[in-house]
Design an enzyme around this catalytic site. Structure first.
Site, PDB file in Angstrom:
ATOM      1  N   ASN A   9       0.259 -11.898   2.779  1.00 55.71           N
ATOM      2  CA  ASN A   9       1.672 -12.045   3.205  1.00 55.71           C
ATOM      3  C   ASN A   9       1.830 -13.465   3.298  1.00 55.71           C
ATOM      4  OD1 ASN A   9       3.972 -11.849   4.496  1.00 55.71           O
ATOM      5  ND2 ASN A   9       3.032 -11.041   6.514  1.00 55.71           N
ATOM      6  N   TRP A  10       2.736 -13.740   2.236  1.00 53.09           N
ATOM      7  CA  TRP A  10       3.158 -15.393   2.459  1.00 53.09           C
ATOM      8  C   TRP A  10       4.178 -15.798   3.425  1.00 53.09           C
ATOM      9  CZ3 TRP A  10       3.083 -16.943  -3.776  1.00 53.09           C
ATOM     10  CH2 TRP A  10       1.750 -16.865  -4.156  1.00 53.09           C
ATOM     11  N   LYS A  11       4.701 -14.756   3.854  1.00 53.01           N
ATOM     12  CA  LYS A  11       5.705 -14.970   4.850  1.00 53.01           C
ATOM     13  C   LYS A  11       6.963 -15.807   4.531  1.00 53.01           C
ATOM     14  CE  LYS A  11       2.241 -13.723   8.459  1.00 53.01           C
ATOM     15  NZ  LYS A  11       2.057 -14.012   9.850  1.00 53.01           N
ATOM     16  N   HIS A  93       6.452  -5.216  10.062  1.00 52.51           N
ATOM     17  CA  HIS A  93       5.200  -6.274  10.341  1.00 52.51           C
ATOM     18  C   HIS A  93       5.628  -6.613  11.853  1.00 52.51           C
ATOM     19  CE1 HIS A  93       3.698 -10.198  10.830  1.00 52.51           C
ATOM     20  NE2 HIS A  93       2.913  -9.906   9.733  1.00 52.51           N
ATOM     21  N   GLU A  95       6.353  -9.491  13.155  1.00 49.86           N
ATOM     22  CA  GLU A  95       7.489 -10.419  13.128  1.00 49.86           C
ATOM     23  C   GLU A  95       8.524  -9.855  12.911  1.00 49.86           C
ATOM     24  OE1 GLU A  95       5.426 -13.052  10.406  1.00 49.86           O
ATOM     25  OE2 GLU A  95       3.920 -13.571  12.002  1.00 49.86           O
ATOM     26  N   GLU A 167      -2.550  -4.613  12.993  1.00 52.77           N
ATOM     27  CA  GLU A 167      -2.544  -6.107  13.296  1.00 52.77           C
ATOM     28  C   GLU A 167      -2.272  -6.178  14.537  1.00 52.77           C
ATOM     29  OE1 GLU A 167      -1.581  -8.552   9.291  1.00 52.77           O
ATOM     30  OE2 GLU A 167       0.418  -7.875  10.172  1.00 52.77           O
ATOM     31  N   GLY A 173      -1.701 -15.336  13.483  1.00 55.21           N
ATOM     32  CA  GLY A 173      -1.226 -16.666  13.293  1.00 55.21           C
ATOM     33  C   GLY A 173      -1.769 -17.532  14.562  1.00 55.21           C
ATOM     34  N   SER A 213      -5.218 -13.584  11.582  1.00 52.30           N
ATOM     35  CA  SER A 213      -6.088 -14.504  11.621  1.00 52.30           C
ATOM     36  C   SER A 213      -7.530 -14.330  10.888  1.00 52.30           C
ATOM     37  CB  SER A 213      -6.570 -15.222  12.950  1.00 52.30           C
ATOM     38  OG  SER A 213      -5.431 -15.356  13.561  1.00 52.30           O
ATOM     39  N   GLY A 234      -2.406 -13.571   6.423  1.00 47.99           N
ATOM     40  CA  GLY A 234      -1.151 -14.611   6.382  1.00 47.99           C
ATOM     41  C   GLY A 234      -1.402 -16.153   5.827  1.00 47.99           C
ATOM     42  N   GLY A 235      -1.752 -16.663   6.956  1.00 47.68           N
ATOM     43  CA  GLY A 235      -2.253 -18.083   6.750  1.00 47.68           C
ATOM     44  C   GLY A 235      -3.227 -18.501   5.473  1.00 47.68           C
TER      45      GLY A 235
HETATM   46  P1  PGA Z   1      -2.193 -14.310   9.798  1.00 50.14           P
HETATM   47  O1  PGA Z   1      -1.061 -13.367   9.572  1.00 50.14           O
HETATM   48  O2  PGA Z   1      -3.404 -13.954   8.857  1.00 50.14           O
HETATM   49  O3  PGA Z   1      -1.561 -15.586   9.757  1.00 50.14           O
HETATM   50  O4  PGA Z   1      -2.638 -14.123  11.396  1.00 50.14           O
HETATM   51  C1  PGA Z   1      -1.261 -11.911   9.483  1.00 50.14           C
HETATM   52  C2  PGA Z   1      -0.195 -11.310   9.031  1.00 50.14           C
HETATM   53  O5  PGA Z   1       0.914 -11.553   9.863  1.00 50.14           O
HETATM   54  O6  PGA Z   1       0.129 -10.188   8.262  1.00 50.14           O
END
Ligand code: PGA
Length: 261
Positions: A9-11, A93, A95, A167, A173, A213, A234-235
């Site tokens: 997930n590149w956000k 998600h 977010e 998640e 994050g 994470s 994500g990251g």
């Molecule tokens: P993260 O994000 O790996 O940066 O914690 C995961 C996600 O939101 O899918």
């Protein structure tokens, strides 16, 4: 047999001009048997990533989809618009739940749109830190699953390959990942919730990923759990070295589960 899935997930990162290069690099460094790789770039970079990974067994996903098919919804993207661009979509998600006010009910309608549009959903669920500390984590996730799935056609959703991503919000994050055993317990609870909304034995066939994470260093903790079938990163998913390590570890699980032949 449930597939092993590593989804990126590149956000809100990458542009159409750099996404293709990043996707190509990740694709070339993650050729591992038995692992389904999915990259979910921002909408504007989906075409670039699709073109960059053409010929690789890398699948492309969107990070969101609107709950209506068309109309006066400025700035939104609907499932029919994604045809030919993406074959997966992240739905619910945390977010989007937090910043776009998405409710479980709305997320359920988005699942309908994904199903009609032939998009394979990654349905995200997860509790806040306060919920976990109060011992409510399982109840919150059960609510999320009920709200999104109750009354929907389990056979159709399973047939389109629905994946659940657990998640925990406090892990996203933050650099603070869940413990593997806790994530596995939640994966079991998720399948219990699925049975609770009428999924029966389809619950056992539904892949559950862990996200929050995830790194190449801690992914082992999750992928060594029998209840967990992959990761949503994500990251780390923006870093080719990290993706190489994560997918390589996923390949070990795929081989151990007889998926790598
Ligand atoms: P993260 O994000 O790996 O940066 O914690 C995961 C996600 O939101 O899918």
């Amino acid at each position: 047999m449930r597939p092993i899935v590593i989804a990126a997930n590149w956000k809100m990162n990458t542009t159409p001009s750099d996404a293709g290069d990043l996707a190509r690099t990740i694709a070339s460094r993650t050729r591992v048997r038995g692992v389904t790789r999915v990259i979910c770039p921002p909408f504007v970079a989906i075409a670039a990533v699709r073109d960059a990974v053409a010929g690789e067994e890398v699948e492309v996903g969107a990070q969101n989809v609107h709950h209506e098919l068309a109309g006066a919804f400025t700035g939104e993207v609907s499932a029919p618009m994604l045809a030919g661009l993406a074959t997966w979509v992240i739905i619910g998600h945390s977010e989007r739940r937090a910043y776009a006010g998405e409710t479980n009910e709305l997320i359920g309608v988005k699942l309908d749109r994904a199903l009609e549009g032939g998009l394979r959903p990654i349905l995200c669920v997860g509790e806040q830190l306060a919920d976990r500390e109060a011992g409510r984590a399982t109840a919150v996730v059960d609510d999320q699953l009920r709200g999104a799935l109750e009354g929907r056609d389990s056979a159709a959703l399973a047939a389109c390959g629905l994946v659940i991503a657990y998640e925990p919000v406090w892990a996203i994050g933050t650099g603070r990942n869940a413990r593997g055993a806790d994530a596995a317990a939640m994966a079991d609870a998720i399948r219990t919730s699925l049975r609770g909304v009428g999924w029966g034995s389809l619950a056992d066939d539904t892949p559950v990923l862990y996200g929050g994470s995830v790194t190449s260093t801690n992914v082992d903790e999750f992928l060594s759990e029998a209840a967990i079938d992959g990761a949503l990163g994500g990251g780390a998913s923006l870093k080719p070295d990290e993706m190489a390590g994560i997918v390589a570890r996923a390949g070990v699980t795929a081989a151990a589960r007889g998926l790598a032949s």
